[in-house]
Write a protein that holds these residues in place. Structure first.
Motif, mmCIF file in Angstrom:
data_model
loop_
_atom_site.group_PDB
_atom_site.id
_atom_site.type_symbol
_atom_site.label_atom_id
_atom_site.label_comp_id
_atom_site.label_asym_id
_atom_site.label_seq_id
_atom_site.Cartn_x
_atom_site.Cartn_y
_atom_site.Cartn_z
ATOM 1 N N GLU A 50 10.165 6.046 -27.955
ATOM 2 C CA GLU A 50 8.832 5.897 -28.319
ATOM 3 C C GLU A 50 8.232 7.257 -27.670
ATOM 4 N N GLU A 150 8.119 2.857 -18.623
ATOM 5 C CA GLU A 150 8.194 2.451 -19.775
ATOM 6 C C GLU A 150 7.781 1.016 -19.821
ATOM 7 N N HIS A 154 4.586 -1.208 -21.529
ATOM 8 C CA HIS A 154 4.439 -2.132 -22.488
ATOM 9 C C HIS A 154 3.891 -3.307 -21.903
ATOM 10 N N LYS A 491 10.461 -3.384 -23.788
ATOM 11 C CA LYS A 491 9.528 -3.173 -24.533
ATOM 12 C C LYS A 491 8.664 -4.028 -24.958
ATOM 13 N N LYS A 492 9.067 -5.262 -25.136
ATOM 14 C CA LYS A 492 8.413 -6.561 -25.753
ATOM 15 C C LYS A 492 8.377 -7.542 -24.426
#
Ligand code: AMP
Ligand code: MG
Length: 524
Positions: A50, A150, A154, A491-492
Motif C-alpha cells: 500500500e 501499518e 489501518h 490491514k483489516k
C-alpha cells in the motif's frame, strides 16, 4: 523506479555548512547533509504494497535491485542529497539539549498524485547527531516499527507509514536490558514515510539557543507546507498554527486511548508536529485494562508515559512547544487559552469516544457515571481490553440480568482469571450491566445496528506484543511468514477474519513477563 523529487525542507531551511559526518553540536542549521552507510548484503524482508502504491511504485519497482540498493542505504538515488535533521527535546521531563536524527537519514521528498512524501531510512548508519551510539537498528525493533506503523494506519490512528523492511546483513551489538549482557543481532533498516518528520523538538532546539531567526523560518515553512488552511499573511497565524497542532495531537491521543496503544517514550523529540504517531520503540498494547501500565522498562520507576497519563503528557509537551514558539508572539494568553481548550476538548471527546466504544448512539453528560464505573469494574479483575469491547457488541438488550451470570456470557472470554469473577467482582459487573442495559433501552438502535457501529471502532485485531515477538523470533531464524501474515491480518483490524481467529486471543501466559512481550527498553 522513478520519483518526482521535490525537496522543500532542505531547500528552504538552512543547511549545516560542515559536510563532515562527525558527531558535534550543530548551530543555526535545520539539518546536516549525510550519506547512509552502504550495507554488505542487504535482503528484503517485507514491503508494504500500500505504501509502495502511495509513492507510485510498481511491483516490478519494489522487486528491483535498485529498490534494495536505495532503501538499504547502499546507493543514493540520482539527484538527491540525503540529510539528518537537527532537533532537541525534553526526555522524561528534562531538557536534553541537542538530539537530532542519530539514526535516521532523510533520502528525499517526492510528489505523487499531488501528495508530498518524505522518505526516511531508520538504522542506515551514523550521522552528526549519533552522539555515542552507532546509528543502527536491529531486526527486532525494525519489525515492530514496520508492522505497527501499518497497523496503526489501518486502525484509523494518524501515524507515519513504513515502506520497507530490509535486513542489512550486518551484525549489531545490543545490550537489550542494559544489564551488561551484550548480544549480536541482525541489523535492519526501515524506510519511514510521512509528509514530514518535523517534531516538537525541531522548534525547541532553535528556541533553546535564542536563534529566533531560524525559529521563525521553521515555523513559516511548516505552516506554508503543511497547514494550508492557515492564511500565512494573518498576524495571528502562529497561534492558529499552535491551535492546529494541539488539535491534531488531540486526535492522535484519542486514537491511542481508543485502541489501547501505549507509545512508551513520549519525549518532545518523539512528537510529530503533524500529530502523527512517530518513533515506534518500546510501545505496547494494553492487554489487561490497566491505566498504570507501560511496556517501557526504562520508565518502570516513574511510569511517566503510562497509558492513563498519555493525555496529560501530550498537554505537557504542547506546553513545551508553546514555550518554544512564544518569543515569536510574546503574548501568553492565546497559548494558555489553547492549552485550556485542549483539556476541555479532550474531556468531551474522550467521553464521546468511550461512549461510542460501548455503543451509545447519543451520548450525553449524564453517561459519565456509566463510563466511570466501567473503567473501575474493568480493573476489578484482569480484563482484556480488546476482547472485552469487541465482544460487548454481542450483548442483547433483552438479556435477563437476573439469570445468574448470563449477562457475562458475552464478555467472559476477556477475563484472565475467570475464577476471580465471583462475589464482589460479580456483583460489580452485575451492577454495571443493569445500568448499561437500562441505558441501551433508551436508545433507538437495534442490537444489530449497535453491533455494526461498535465493530467499526473496537478492533478485533491489534498487534499484541507477543504477536510481534512471535514474528520476530521466526524472522531471526530466517522465516518471514509471520511478518507477512500479521501485516495482512492488521490491514483489516475491524473485520471478522475467521481463518485468523487464533490472533483474537488473550496474551498467552508464557508472554506475561517475557522480554519483548511485556518488557521493552529504549535500546533497540
Ligand atoms: P529515541 O528515544 O529512540 O527516539 O531516541 C532519542 C535520541 O537518540 C534521538 O536523537 C535518536 O536519534 C538517538 N538514537 C537512538 N538510538 C540511536 C542509535 N542506535 N544510534 C544513534 N542515535 C540513536
Ligand atoms: Mg526519537
Amino acid at each position: 523506479m522513478k520519483f518526482e523529487i521535490n525537496n522543500t525542507f532542505s531547500e528552504k531551511l538552512p543547511a549545516d555548512p560542515n559536510p563532515d559526518n562527525s558527531r558535534r553540536q550543530v548551530f543555526e542549521s535545520a539539518f546536516s547533509y549525510v550519506e547512509p552507510t552502504p550495507t554488505s548484503d542487504p535482503e528484503l524482508v517485507h514491503v508494504s504494497d500500500e505504501v509502495a502504491q502511495l509513492l507510485g511504485l510498481s511491483k516490478a519497482d519494489t522487486n528491483s535491485q535498485e529498490f534494495l540498493d536505495v532503501f538499504s542505504g547502499s546507493k543514493i538515488y540520482k539527484d538527491t542529497k540525503p540529510y539528518a535533521m537537527c532537533y532537541g527535546g525534553h526526555q522524561f521531563g528534562h531538557w536534553a539539549g541537542q538530539l537530532g536524527d542519530g539514526r535516521a537519514i532523510n533520502l528525499m521528498e517526492i510528489l505523487h498524485n499531488q501528495k508530498r512524501w518524505a522518505l526516511q531510512l531508520k538504522g542506515a548508519g551514523p550521522t552528526p547527531y549519533s552522539r555515542s551510539a552507532d546509528g543502527l537498528a536491529v531486526l527486532r525493533s525494525s519489525i515492530r516499527e514496520h508492522l505497527c506503523s501499518e497497523a496503526m494506519h489501518h486502525l484509523g490512528v494518524p501515524t507515519t507509514r513504513s515502506l520497507s523492511l530490509i535486513k542489512s546483513g550486518e551484525k549489531v551489538a545490543r545490550d537489550m536490558m542494559y544489564n551488561g549482557n551484550v548480544q549480536y543481532e541482525d541489523g535492519a533498516i526501515v524506510c519511514r514515510v510521512a509528509p514530514s518528520f518535523i517534531r516538537f523538538g525541531n522548534f525547541q532546539i532553535f528556541a533553546s539557543r535564542n536563534d529566533h531567526k531560524n525559529l521563525r523560518k521553521l515555523v513559516d515553512y511548516t505552516i506554508e507546507a503543511f497547514f494550508p488552511e492557515i492564511n500565512s499573511n494573518t498576524p495571528n497565524k502562529i497561534i492558529s498554527f499552535f491551535q492546529a497542532v494541539a488539535d491534531r495531537t488531540l486526535q492522535m491521543i484519542i486514537g491511542w486511548q481508543r485502541v489501547g496503544f501505549v507509545h512508551g517514550v513520549m519525549n518532545t523529540d518523539n512528537l510529530s508536529i503533524l500529530g502523527l504517531t512517530i518513533d515506534y520503540g518500546p510501545y505496547g498494547w494494553l492487554e489487561g485494562y490497566d491505566p498504570d501500565w507501560t511496556p517501557n522498562t526504562t520508565d518502570r520507576q516513574n511510569k511517566r508515559y503510562r497509558y492513563g497519563y498519555q493525555p496529560r503528557i501530550a498537554l505537557w509537551n504542547l506546553m513545551q512547544l508553546a514555550n518554544a514558539i512564544f518569543p515569536l508572539v510574546e503574548d501568553a494568553k492565546p497559548f494558555e487559552d489553547t492549552l485550556n481548550d485542549f483539556q476541555e476538548k479532550y474531556k468531551l471527546q474522550y467521553h464521546n469516544m468511550l461512549a461510542s466504544k460501548i455503543g451509545l448512539q447519543h451520548p450525553t453528560v449524564k453517561d459519565a457515571n456509566l463510563l466511570n464505573s466501567l473503567q473501575i469494574v474493568l480493573q476489578a479483575t484482569e480484563t482484556d481490553m480488546t476482547i472485552f469491547f469487541r465482544n460487548l457488541a454481542e450483548f442483547q438488550k433483552h438479556t435477563n440480568i437476573d439469570d445468574e451470570g448470563a449477562f457475562l456470557e458475552v464478555v467472559k472470554k476477556s477475563f484472565y482469571v475467570p475464577e476471580e469473577v465471583k462475589e464482589k467482582v460479580l456483583a460489580s459487573w452485575k451492577d454495571w450491566f443493569v445500568k448499561y442495559q437500562h441505558r441501551l433501552n433508551e436508545e433507538k438502535w437495534s442490537d444489530a445496528e449497535r453491533k455494526a457501529a461498535m465493530n467499526q471502532i473496537n478492533p478485533k485485531y491489534v498487534l499484541r506484543n507477543y504477536m510481534a515477538q512471535l514474528a520476530i523470533e521466526a524472522a531471526e531464524k530466517g522465516d518471514n511468514a509471520i511478518v507477512q501474515e500479521l501485516y495482512k491480518l492488521l490491514k483489516k483490524p475491524y473485520d471478522e477474519q475467521p481463518k485468523s481467529e487464533k490472533w483474537f486471543a488473550k496474551r498467552p501466559e508464557w508472554a506475561r513477563h517475557k522480554v519483548g512481550c511485556s518488557m521493552l527498553s529504549c535500546s533497540s
